[in-house]
Design a protein around this motif. Sequence first.
Motif, short mmCIF file in Angstrom:
data_model
loop_
_atom_site.label_atom_id
_atom_site.label_comp_id
_atom_site.label_asym_id
_atom_site.label_seq_id
_atom_site.Cartn_x
_atom_site.Cartn_y
_atom_site.Cartn_z
N ALA A 156 53.53 7.12 28.67
CA ALA A 156 53.79 7.26 27.80
C ALA A 156 52.96 7.41 26.02
CB ALA A 156 55.02 6.56 27.29
N ALA A 157 51.32 6.87 26.71
CA ALA A 157 50.69 6.96 25.97
C ALA A 157 49.89 7.84 26.39
CB ALA A 157 49.76 5.32 26.08
N GLY A 158 49.67 8.68 27.69
CA GLY A 158 49.34 9.83 28.06
C GLY A 158 47.55 8.65 28.21
N VAL B 213 60.62 8.17 29.60
CA VAL B 213 59.71 7.45 28.98
C VAL B 213 59.61 8.12 26.95
CG1 VAL B 213 58.82 5.86 30.25
CG2 VAL B 213 57.58 7.87 29.92
N SER B 214 60.22 9.47 26.97
CA SER B 214 60.17 10.18 25.70
C SER B 214 60.81 9.38 24.84
CB SER B 214 60.73 11.47 26.04
OG SER B 214 61.94 11.54 26.53
N HIS B 215 61.74 9.00 24.50
CA HIS B 215 62.75 7.74 23.96
C HIS B 215 61.98 6.40 23.38
CE1 HIS B 215 63.46 5.62 28.21
NE2 HIS B 215 63.84 4.52 27.25
N LEU B 216 60.32 6.16 24.21
CA LEU B 216 59.90 5.04 23.72
C LEU B 216 59.65 5.75 22.69
CD1 LEU B 216 58.50 3.88 27.21
CD2 LEU B 216 60.67 2.49 26.27
N GLN B 217 59.73 4.52 21.48
CA GLN B 217 59.21 5.09 20.28
C GLN B 217 57.84 4.53 20.23
OE1 GLN B 217 60.71 2.51 16.89
NE2 GLN B 217 62.37 3.39 17.56
#
Length: 667
Positions: free
Chosen positions: A371-373, A383-387
């Motif tokens: 998610a953090a790249g 994991v695109s829904h993680l803020q």
Amino acid sequence: MDRNQSLIIGVDVGGTNTDAVMINDEGKVLTWSKCPTTDDVTSGVVDTINQCITKAEDKLGDNNLKQSICRVNIGTTHFINAVLQRQSLAKVAVIRLCLPASIDLPPFSDFPADLKSCIHGNTYMVDGGYEFDGRAISDISKDELEQCARDIKDRDLKNIVISGIFSPVNPQQEKTSAEIIRQIYPRCSITLSHTIGHIGILERENAAILNESLKPLCYHTICAFRKTLSDLNLQCPFYLTQNDGTLISSEQAIEFPVFTFASGSTNSMRGAAHLSGVTDAVVVDIGGTSADVGTISKGFPREASTRVQIGGVKTNFRLPDVLSIPLGGGSIVRQDNNQIIIGPTSVGYQLTQKALIFGGDTLTTSDIAVAAGLTDMGDKSNVSHLQSEFVHQAVDRIKSMLEDAIDQVKFNKFIFANKAKQSIFVIEYLNRLKINTEDVPLILVGGGSILIRSNENITGISTTKLPPFYYVANAVGAALSQVSGSVDHVVSLESIERDEAIEQSKSQAISLAIDHGAEPSTVEIVEITELPVTYVAGKALRIKIKAVGELILNRLDNTSNLQLPSQDETTPQMLSDLYEEIYATISTKVNNKIKQAQSEPELTMKSPTIDPITEEWLLNEWDIECISIGAGILGCGGGGSPYIGRLRAKNALKTGKKIRVINASTY
């Protein structure tokens, strides 16, 4: 391919995966492989070596590659796991040469109850032992030792430890005692404590007990490894990696299995140094469940300077100074009251089934990394829904955990640890030596290294390196073929000059390295430590010296017929038969042992007990734990560890005695 080129296979057997690499005689990685670790260990080794050889044959276009393989080096946690799991351990009889001293704390005094029930055979305390300068406390008694041998034989105990006070200074009494025992009871296995640990009778004795209890299992395991290599049609010797980052022959490993306990972390650290070209640094090996943090000096792991606990037992043999933290690629991430909590639980080898990026329902650090790249694996859309704020907080928490661990291994620290299964607060003296006061390089290895950016600004770190083949650095470290010779003894400076004592110790260490198979022209001294011995009369100095050299390459060295060395005069065939017999017995009784073992009772906080008549304080076990912590804090500038005093006090309570704290003014 050049037929004169020698190839080496390095294997590291971990809890989750078994890794293998093939390197040439210049240390270049040719191929690598990774397979799941199997319950029987050897199946996973077969699979990963097969894959490694097949890849190399395809890459180099040589179907006769096996003829060029001159050595297989294996690192395994099999033996330390046996201690941790209380499995496949032999009963041990202990003879301590000590009388009239050292009787307050007999052998096994600080063993956890469940481990003691698996290993304890019987104990004997007899005349013998030395002062720190080699003067005898008392002479050994042949009659006493012969009676011990007869009793041990009558009890059908076949594994024996002989430990003497200050035997590392003068081992003669231990050696003579073994000869006497052997005359009465020739068919037994013996560990002499001076060959295992350092100064400190209880910790050295503990290490020797663990070593002796593991010999049958070690013999069985090494025979299985040897059959595995034979089935693969590899007609070459194999070695095991040991705690200091060097190799030990399979024959020597059977005599000293405890020397392989920490091979996993040392393999990673040695591999990190080799792959990065940096020889002085902090190394972080991030796996699936945990991360090992340690330092290397001249390419070798720094040795722990304090007692090391193995399976709840204090020991003092050589082990790397490594701190493990619950941070891995499979660590579970959760939020509690706006706080990010990482670990200690992990999905481990089930990462590809349970992590969000692989279609699972568990949030892990690998999900955070995607998610953090930081990396690209699995399905990022899961994991695109993680803020973004939550992801950044989790990344910062990972960095913070790493910085705290690095700080602890870089500088002298003094921490309180809460035992997970017992409500006991104990003091652990990390006592870790600095590399220097400036920022130092960091080398990241292990599959979980994706959790940290290689350009991350980390407190206390000058540069961060992610070397090639970082994901199999452990197997690369195993493949490196160096052997060592170590000297650790106490000398009296009243009888020899300091410089002369150090030069003699250097010569001894170099000779030992050559005896272990090092090419003489490559041997060098990599460690010299001088420690004054305090609280004893006269001028005493503890000298620790380590010499390292390249193992001589010899394709004709075929050790398929296992010839066991011995600390006594037992014939190799007798030892082989003996270990097979003992292992057959312990392997069938292991489950019953575990069921019958009694765990240590949990210790909970108790209010002080005051005698209503005398108003004296009657100490309980909780009081003793608290006092030992306070004594450690107040005595941190000197006075030694309160550990022995704590043991004596607890043993006194167990025997029904009362310990009173009195008002001195009333007497």
